[in-house]
Design a protein around this motif. Structure first.
Motif, PDB file in Angstrom:
ATOM      1  N   GLU A  47       0.854  -1.186   0.000  1.00 15.11           N
ATOM      2  CA  GLU A  47       0.000   0.000   0.000  1.00 15.11           C
ATOM      3  C   GLU A  47       0.894   1.241   0.000  1.00 15.11           C
ATOM      4  OE1 GLU A  47      -3.381  -0.053  -0.119  1.00 15.11           O
ATOM      5  OE2 GLU A  47      -3.209  -2.229  -0.263  1.00 15.11           O
ATOM      6  N   ARG A  48       0.630   2.168  -0.865  1.00 11.87           N
ATOM      7  CA  ARG A  48       1.370   3.417  -0.962  1.00 11.87           C
ATOM      8  C   ARG A  48       0.377   4.571  -1.005  1.00 11.87           C
ATOM      9  NH1 ARG A  48       5.555   1.558   0.908  1.00 11.87           N
ATOM     10  NH2 ARG A  48       6.963   0.368  -0.376  1.00 11.87           N
ATOM     11  N   VAL A  49       0.889   5.775  -0.847  1.00 14.25           N
ATOM     12  CA  VAL A  49       0.061   6.978  -0.926  1.00 14.25           C
ATOM     13  C   VAL A  49       0.784   7.971  -1.831  1.00 14.25           C
ATOM     14  CG1 VAL A  49      -0.907   8.915   0.362  1.00 14.25           C
ATOM     15  CG2 VAL A  49      -0.866   6.648   1.394  1.00 14.25           C
ATOM     16  N   ARG A  50       0.049   8.580  -2.729  1.00 14.25           N
ATOM     17  CA  ARG A  50       0.602   9.699  -3.494  1.00 14.25           C
ATOM     18  C   ARG A  50      -0.234  10.925  -3.143  1.00 14.25           C
ATOM     19  NH1 ARG A  50      -1.446   6.669  -7.882  1.00 14.25           N
ATOM     20  NH2 ARG A  50      -3.393   7.522  -8.619  1.00 14.25           N
ATOM     21  N   TYR A  51       0.345  12.076  -3.364  1.00 18.26           N
ATOM     22  CA  TYR A  51      -0.298  13.323  -2.968  1.00 18.26           C
ATOM     23  C   TYR A  51      -0.528  14.179  -4.200  1.00 18.26           C
ATOM     24  CZ  TYR A  51       1.277  11.714   1.556  1.00 18.26           C
ATOM     25  OH  TYR A  51       1.489  10.958   2.681  1.00 18.26           O
ATOM     26  N   ILE A  52      -1.717  14.781  -4.253  1.00 22.29           N
ATOM     27  CA  ILE A  52      -2.042  15.679  -5.348  1.00 22.29           C
ATOM     28  C   ILE A  52      -2.584  16.982  -4.764  1.00 22.29           C
ATOM     29  CG2 ILE A  52      -2.494  13.837  -7.022  1.00 22.29           C
ATOM     30  CD1 ILE A  52      -5.523  14.409  -6.581  1.00 22.29           C
ATOM     31  N   GLN A  53      -2.490  18.034  -5.540  1.00 27.99           N
ATOM     32  CA  GLN A  53      -3.048  19.327  -5.148  1.00 27.99           C
ATOM     33  C   GLN A  53      -4.420  19.471  -5.801  1.00 27.99           C
ATOM     34  OE1 GLN A  53      -1.575  21.836  -3.082  1.00 27.99           O
ATOM     35  NE2 GLN A  53      -0.372  20.007  -2.586  1.00 27.99           N
ATOM     36  N   VAL A  54      -5.430  19.784  -4.982  1.00 21.81           N
ATOM     37  CA  VAL A  54      -6.783  19.976  -5.501  1.00 21.81           C
ATOM     38  C   VAL A  54      -7.302  21.330  -5.026  1.00 21.81           C
ATOM     39  CG1 VAL A  54      -7.333  17.516  -5.631  1.00 21.81           C
ATOM     40  CG2 VAL A  54      -7.819  18.755  -3.543  1.00 21.81           C
ATOM     41  N   PRO A  55      -8.124  21.979  -5.847  1.00 25.34           N
ATOM     42  CA  PRO A  55      -8.656  23.286  -5.439  1.00 25.34           C
ATOM     43  C   PRO A  55      -9.641  23.151  -4.276  1.00 25.34           C
ATOM     44  CG  PRO A  55      -9.466  22.658  -7.626  1.00 25.34           C
ATOM     45  CD  PRO A  55      -8.534  21.596  -7.179  1.00 25.34           C
ATOM     46  N   THR A  56      -9.617  24.147  -3.374  1.00 26.29           N
ATOM     47  CA  THR A  56     -10.531  24.145  -2.227  1.00 26.29           C
ATOM     48  C   THR A  56     -11.874  24.764  -2.588  1.00 26.29           C
ATOM     49  OG1 THR A  56      -9.807  26.321  -1.473  1.00 26.29           O
ATOM     50  CG2 THR A  56      -8.622  24.391  -0.596  1.00 26.29           C
ATOM     51  N   VAL A  67      -5.589  46.167 -12.230  1.00 28.02           N
ATOM     52  CA  VAL A  67      -5.434  44.727 -12.485  1.00 28.02           C
ATOM     53  C   VAL A  67      -5.749  43.928 -11.229  1.00 28.02           C
ATOM     54  CG1 VAL A  67      -3.821  42.939 -13.219  1.00 28.02           C
ATOM     55  CG2 VAL A  67      -3.652  45.235 -14.193  1.00 28.02           C
ATOM     56  N   GLN A  68      -6.646  42.985 -11.397  1.00 27.50           N
ATOM     57  CA  GLN A  68      -6.970  42.093 -10.296  1.00 27.50           C
ATOM     58  C   GLN A  68      -6.477  40.697 -10.656  1.00 27.50           C
ATOM     59  OE1 GLN A  68     -11.148  41.340  -9.432  1.00 27.50           O
ATOM     60  NE2 GLN A  68     -10.668  41.165  -7.245  1.00 27.50           N
ATOM     61  N   ASN A  69      -5.655  40.130  -9.763  1.00 28.25           N
ATOM     62  CA  ASN A  69      -5.148  38.768  -9.952  1.00 28.25           C
ATOM     63  C   ASN A  69      -5.772  37.853  -8.913  1.00 28.25           C
ATOM     64  OD1 ASN A  69      -3.284  39.279 -12.069  1.00 28.25           O
ATOM     65  ND2 ASN A  69      -1.910  40.244 -10.576  1.00 28.25           N
ATOM     66  N   CYS A  70      -6.338  36.757  -9.386  1.00 29.52           N
ATOM     67  CA  CYS A  70      -6.959  35.792  -8.483  1.00 29.52           C
ATOM     68  C   CYS A  70      -6.252  34.447  -8.625  1.00 29.52           C
ATOM     69  CB  CYS A  70      -8.445  35.635  -8.795  1.00 29.52           C
ATOM     70  SG  CYS A  70      -9.390  37.155  -8.483  1.00 29.52           S
ATOM     71  N   VAL A  71      -5.998  33.823  -7.487  1.00 28.94           N
ATOM     72  CA  VAL A  71      -5.324  32.526  -7.455  1.00 28.94           C
ATOM     73  C   VAL A  71      -6.201  31.562  -6.663  1.00 28.94           C
ATOM     74  CG1 VAL A  71      -3.263  31.284  -6.696  1.00 28.94           C
ATOM     75  CG2 VAL A  71      -3.066  33.625  -7.563  1.00 28.94           C
ATOM     76  N   ALA A  72      -6.450  30.401  -7.245  1.00 29.40           N
ATOM     77  CA  ALA A  72      -7.249  29.381  -6.557  1.00 29.40           C
ATOM     78  C   ALA A  72      -6.443  28.796  -5.405  1.00 29.40           C
ATOM     79  CB  ALA A  72      -7.643  28.276  -7.529  1.00 29.40           C
ATOM     80  N   GLU A  73      -7.092  28.695  -4.233  1.00 26.87           N
ATOM     81  CA  GLU A  73      -6.440  28.061  -3.088  1.00 26.87           C
ATOM     82  C   GLU A  73      -6.453  26.550  -3.306  1.00 26.87           C
ATOM     83  OE1 GLU A  73      -7.967  29.229   0.714  1.00 26.87           O
ATOM     84  OE2 GLU A  73      -7.896  31.358   0.206  1.00 26.87           O
ATOM     85  N   MET A  74      -5.341  25.931  -2.913  1.00 22.52           N
ATOM     86  CA  MET A  74      -5.203  24.487  -3.110  1.00 22.52           C
ATOM     87  C   MET A  74      -4.958  23.812  -1.763  1.00 22.52           C
ATOM     88  SD  MET A  74      -5.424  24.363  -6.418  1.00 22.52           S
ATOM     89  CE  MET A  74      -4.665  22.966  -7.190  1.00 22.52           C
ATOM     90  N   ARG A  75      -5.297  22.543  -1.722  1.00 16.37           N
ATOM     91  CA  ARG A  75      -4.982  21.727  -0.546  1.00 16.37           C
ATOM     92  C   ARG A  75      -4.391  20.408  -1.039  1.00 16.37           C
ATOM     93  NH1 ARG A  75      -8.637  17.615   0.137  1.00 16.37           N
ATOM     94  NH2 ARG A  75     -10.595  17.896  -0.976  1.00 16.37           N
TER      95      ARG A  75
END
Length: 119
Positions: A47-56, A67-75
């Protein structure tokens, strides 16, 4: 990858610990116990685990002038998976013997199981 090549980095990592005197004693014990309990490689499910970044679902926006810059928060999300790996089924039994052998040798020569000298 050849099984022997898998074992070498693990042994090098373990050998990196302790005093030079301890590493010398451990090396002698390792050679002895590799012959007494040789590696036995088997393919096993692990059994192994891999990690990915997903948007919150949230975003952080900053405004600089017009100029407005928006960045999606990730977890970070864990993704468990099963894979087949070649493992040395004798390694844990052999490592116990190697550690015990090194501790006995250090105790006999230096009066302590870590081969620490009085300096």
């Amino acid at each position: 990858m050849r099984p022997a090549l898998i074992l070498l980095p693990v042994l090098a990592l373990i050998a990196g610990c302790g005093t030079p005197e301890y590493r010398a004693e451990r090396s002698i014990c390792e050679a002895e116990w590799l012959q007494k309990i040789p590696p036995r490689y088997e393919r096993q499910l692990v059994e192994r685990v891999r990690y990915i970044q997903v948007p919150t679902g949230r975003t952080t926006c900053t405004t600089n002038g017009n100029v407005q810059n928006c960045v999606a928060e990730m977890r970070t999300q864990e993704i468990p998976y099963t894979t087949v790996e070649t493992v040395d089924v004798n390694s844990s039994r052999r490592n116990v013997q190697i550690e015990s052998c090194a501790a006995r040798a250090c105790s006999a020569k230096y009066g302590n199981s870590a081969c620490k000298t009085g300096s």
